[in-house]
Structure formats: structure tokens, C-alpha cells
Scaffold this motif. Structure first.
Motif, short mmCIF file in Angstrom:
data_model
loop_
_atom_site.label_atom_id
_atom_site.label_comp_id
_atom_site.label_asym_id
_atom_site.label_seq_id
_atom_site.Cartn_x
_atom_site.Cartn_y
_atom_site.Cartn_z
N LEU A 36 -55.85 1.15 -4.18
CA LEU A 36 -54.58 1.69 -3.72
C LEU A 36 -54.19 2.89 -4.56
CD1 LEU A 36 -51.81 1.50 -2.19
CD2 LEU A 36 -51.07 -0.09 -4.00
N PHE A 37 -53.84 3.98 -3.88
CA PHE A 37 -53.19 5.12 -4.54
C PHE A 37 -51.71 4.98 -4.30
CE2 PHE A 37 -51.38 9.45 -4.25
CZ PHE A 37 -51.66 9.89 -5.53
N GLY A 82 -58.09 -4.50 -5.91
CA GLY A 82 -58.45 -4.76 -7.29
C GLY A 82 -58.26 -3.56 -8.20
N ARG A 83 -58.03 -2.38 -7.60
CA ARG A 83 -57.92 -1.14 -8.37
C ARG A 83 -56.72 -0.34 -7.87
NH1 ARG A 83 -63.17 2.71 -8.93
NH2 ARG A 83 -63.81 0.82 -10.03
N ILE A 84 -55.93 0.19 -8.81
CA ILE A 84 -54.76 0.99 -8.43
C ILE A 84 -54.72 2.26 -9.26
CG2 ILE A 84 -53.27 -0.31 -10.05
CD1 ILE A 84 -50.97 0.18 -8.02
N VAL A 85 -54.39 3.35 -8.61
CA VAL A 85 -54.15 4.63 -9.28
C VAL A 85 -52.70 5.01 -9.01
CG1 VAL A 85 -54.74 7.08 -9.40
CG2 VAL A 85 -56.55 5.36 -9.10
N LEU A 86 -51.91 5.12 -10.06
CA LEU A 86 -50.49 5.44 -9.94
C LEU A 86 -50.26 6.91 -10.25
CD1 LEU A 86 -47.44 4.57 -9.77
CD2 LEU A 86 -47.56 4.24 -12.25
N LEU A 87 -49.58 7.60 -9.36
CA LEU A 87 -49.13 8.96 -9.65
C LEU A 87 -47.77 8.86 -10.31
CD1 LEU A 87 -49.68 11.97 -9.52
CD2 LEU A 87 -48.55 12.02 -7.29
N ASP A 119 -57.07 -3.41 -12.11
CA ASP A 119 -57.63 -2.29 -12.86
C ASP A 119 -56.78 -1.06 -12.54
OD1 ASP A 119 -59.66 -3.80 -13.93
OD2 ASP A 119 -61.14 -3.20 -12.44
N TRP A 120 -56.14 -0.49 -13.55
CA TRP A 120 -55.19 0.59 -13.29
C TRP A 120 -55.60 1.88 -13.96
CZ3 TRP A 120 -53.34 2.60 -17.77
CH2 TRP A 120 -53.31 1.76 -18.90
N THR A 121 -55.20 2.98 -13.33
CA THR A 121 -55.29 4.32 -13.91
C THR A 121 -53.96 5.00 -13.63
OG1 THR A 121 -57.65 4.41 -13.39
CG2 THR A 121 -56.57 6.49 -13.98
N ILE A 122 -53.42 5.69 -14.63
CA ILE A 122 -52.12 6.37 -14.47
C ILE A 122 -52.33 7.87 -14.61
CG2 ILE A 122 -49.83 6.69 -15.49
CD1 ILE A 122 -49.92 3.72 -16.30
N LEU A 123 -51.82 8.62 -13.65
CA LEU A 123 -51.87 10.08 -13.66
C LEU A 123 -50.48 10.62 -13.98
CD1 LEU A 123 -53.93 10.70 -10.38
CD2 LEU A 123 -54.75 10.03 -12.66
N ARG A 124 -50.39 11.47 -15.00
CA ARG A 124 -49.10 12.04 -15.40
C ARG A 124 -49.15 13.56 -15.31
NH1 ARG A 124 -48.26 8.80 -20.99
NH2 ARG A 124 -47.59 6.77 -20.18
N PRO A 125 -48.90 14.14 -14.15
CA PRO A 125 -48.88 15.60 -14.04
C PRO A 125 -47.55 16.17 -14.52
CG PRO A 125 -48.44 14.63 -11.91
CD PRO A 125 -48.72 13.48 -12.86
N GLY A 126 -47.58 17.45 -14.85
CA GLY A 126 -46.35 18.19 -15.07
C GLY A 126 -45.89 18.81 -13.76
N GLY A 127 -45.37 20.04 -13.82
CA GLY A 127 -44.89 20.69 -12.62
C GLY A 127 -46.02 21.07 -11.67
#
Length: 286
Positions: A65-66, A97-102, A133-141
């Protein structure tokens, strides 16, 4: 199967296309979505994150899941992290089983801001403790913030913005989508937090010039006062969000001006420049 929420936005639309081109089974989810919004053969499911049960048809049988939590959602929801917890419960029940969080860079650079810091941090914590299983994406502008100038560029070849000479390493949403695709498809990203920026600082004045270069015509830059910019922002965002946004673009902390290596480490290439984004999207400014 990969489920992409926010599938009609600047990141989600590109992510769906990338996954489809890679022959990954993908389902596109947004509140208002039709088959015309997605590549041929991609299922489009209309669902609202504020109603986690509405996601069940999309999540049933999904592997990954995104998750994109919009500013509208966090502003409107009484308990955003609680609703996200319910979303994660639906995801696990569906087989994810896997998630990517924006997420957002503001979780760490503006910890005292309710709009950028505390709410985002509580959502990240819900994801971290989800058992997935998680991955976190932290963008700026985002470079695509420049779409706010499209009307004035089309009508008057003018850009009006505050803090004309304050630089930030804005990122191309397409690069965020590529990093998300990698994290969703490949092993080795679980438990990672990626800070996502462009390759260099650019100022509003420089971004206006880059749009002019892509047009082949000069674009005049007009510097707004802080109060002028705030009044304009309040037409489409709550006061606390406007105040934090003005603080970031006017008085960025060092972490907000740091160019991160994470895009290049994940993708094996440098992030795209703002000038490249402007050339690819110049039709919006003609």
C-alpha cells in the motif's frame, strides 16, 4: 497487487503509471476517480480515507500500500492518527504486508507545528507500530507548487511570491514517485526513512526565470510582502498551515535547506532539477 491512494495527484498519478509500465498489478484509489484517470487496464476505485471501510474493495488481496495522507484530511479529521490506525487495520485484513507512507519533512523540522509536525508524527508512529514492513518518505517542497503561478504567467507573464531570494531544495514529484515505486517493489527498504529533496537550492526568483526560459519569453518576478502572501494563502489553506508555510519559505531552518543524498542512493541518479520540471510541464504556463 499494489494499492496507490491519492492516485490522481502529482505523486500518485505518476506512481500508478510507473507501476503499470513495470507490469505490476496496481489499483488506483482516490475520492473522485474514473477509468479515464488511469492507464488502460488499471482498476480505479473511488474511496475516502476518512471512511476506512470504503477501502476494503481495493485492499482485498493486496500485498503493498502507498499511503498518502492529504492536508485536507489532517485538517478535517478529529483524530487523524486514529483514522490512519483504522486504515492500517483494513490493510492488514486485506493481506497487505508492506506500506510506503508519504509523510513530510516538517515532521522533524517543524515539530511544534500542529499542521506539519505533531499530526504527521502521530501518523508516522501509527505506521511504525502497524506490524507491517514500512518505509517513510519525507519530501520538502514540491516543484509542482509552481502551478500556483500558472494563471498569472499565462495572463501577464508574471510571478508574484514572497522571499524572492530564499532558496530551498524543492523536489520533482516524479522523483518521489520513483522512490515510492522502488520501495514498494524491491526489498531492502523496510524500516527506512528517506528525506527527499531536489539537487540544489532554488529561489522563487530563479524558478520564475526557469519558467521563462522554458517558455522562451521573459517572466517578470514581483516580490510580495509577507502579509500579501499570507492573505493569498488564507484563500485556500487554514491559518496555522499558512503561518508554518510562510516560516518555512521565509526563514528555513538549516535542515530545510540541506540537499539530501537519498534520491540518488535509491535511484542511482541525481534528482531532477526545477528547470527540467518546468520544461516537461510548460504547457500549463503557455
Amino acid at each position: 497487487m499494489i494499492v496507490v491512494t491519492g492516485a490522481t495527484g502529482n505523486v500518485g498519478r505518476t506512481l500508478v503509471r510507473l507501476l503499470a509500465e513495470a507490469d505490476e498489478p496496481v489499483t488506483a484509489v482516490s475520492r473522485k476517480i474514473t477509468g479515464a484517470d488511469v492507464p488502460r487496464g488499471v482498476p480505479a476505485v473511488a474511496a475516502d480515507l476518512a471512511d476506512p471501510a470504503s477501502l476494503r474493495p481495493a485492499l482485498d488481496g493486496a500485498d503493498a500500500l502507498f499511503l498518502l495522507i492529504s492536508g485536507d484530511f489532517t485538517s478535517a479529521a478529529e483524530n487523524p492518527s486514529g483514522v490512519v490506525g483504522d486504515i492500517l487495520g483494513e490493510a492488514k485484513a486485506g493481506g497487505v504486508g508492506r506500506i510506503v507512507l508519504l509523510s513530510s519533512q516538517g515532521v522533524v523540522t517543524r515539530p511544534d507545528s500542529s499542521s506539519h509536525g505533531s499530526t504527521g508524527r502521530s501518523i508516522e508512529e501509527a505506521v511504525r507500530h502497524s506490524g507491517l514492513d514500512w518505509t517513510i518518505l519525507r519530501p520538502g517542497g514540491f516543484n509542482s507548487n509552481a502551478y500556483a503561478w500558472a494563471e498569472s504567467v499565462r495572463a501577464r507573464r508574471t510571478v508574484a511570491a514572497p522571499f524572492g531570494d530564499v532558496g530551498l531544495p524543492f523536489i520533482d514529484p516524479a522523483d518521489i514517485a520513483e522512490v515510492a515505486a522502488a520501495a514498494l517493489r524491491e526489498d531492502g527498504h523496510a524500516g527506512r526513512v528517506y528525506e527527499l529533496t531536489g539537487p540544489a537550492l532554488t529561489t522563487p526568483r530563479q524558478r520564475a526565470e526557469a519558467i521563462g526560459d522554458a517558455l522562451g519569453e521573459p517572466v517578470r518576478f514581483v516580490e510580495q510582502t509577507r502579509d500579501e502572501a499570507r492573505a493569498e494563502m488564507l484563500r485556500f489553506m487554514p491559518g496555522p498551515v499558512a503561518e508554518t508555510t510562510l516560516a518555512i519559505i521565509g526563514e528555513p531552518v538549516p535542515a530545510e535547506q540541506r540537499v539530501s543524498p537519498d534520491v540518488e542512493q535509491v535511484l542511482g541518479r541525481a534528482p531532477r532539477t526545477f528547470a527540467d520540471w518546468a520544461r516537461r510541464h510548460i504547457a500549463a504556463f503557455r
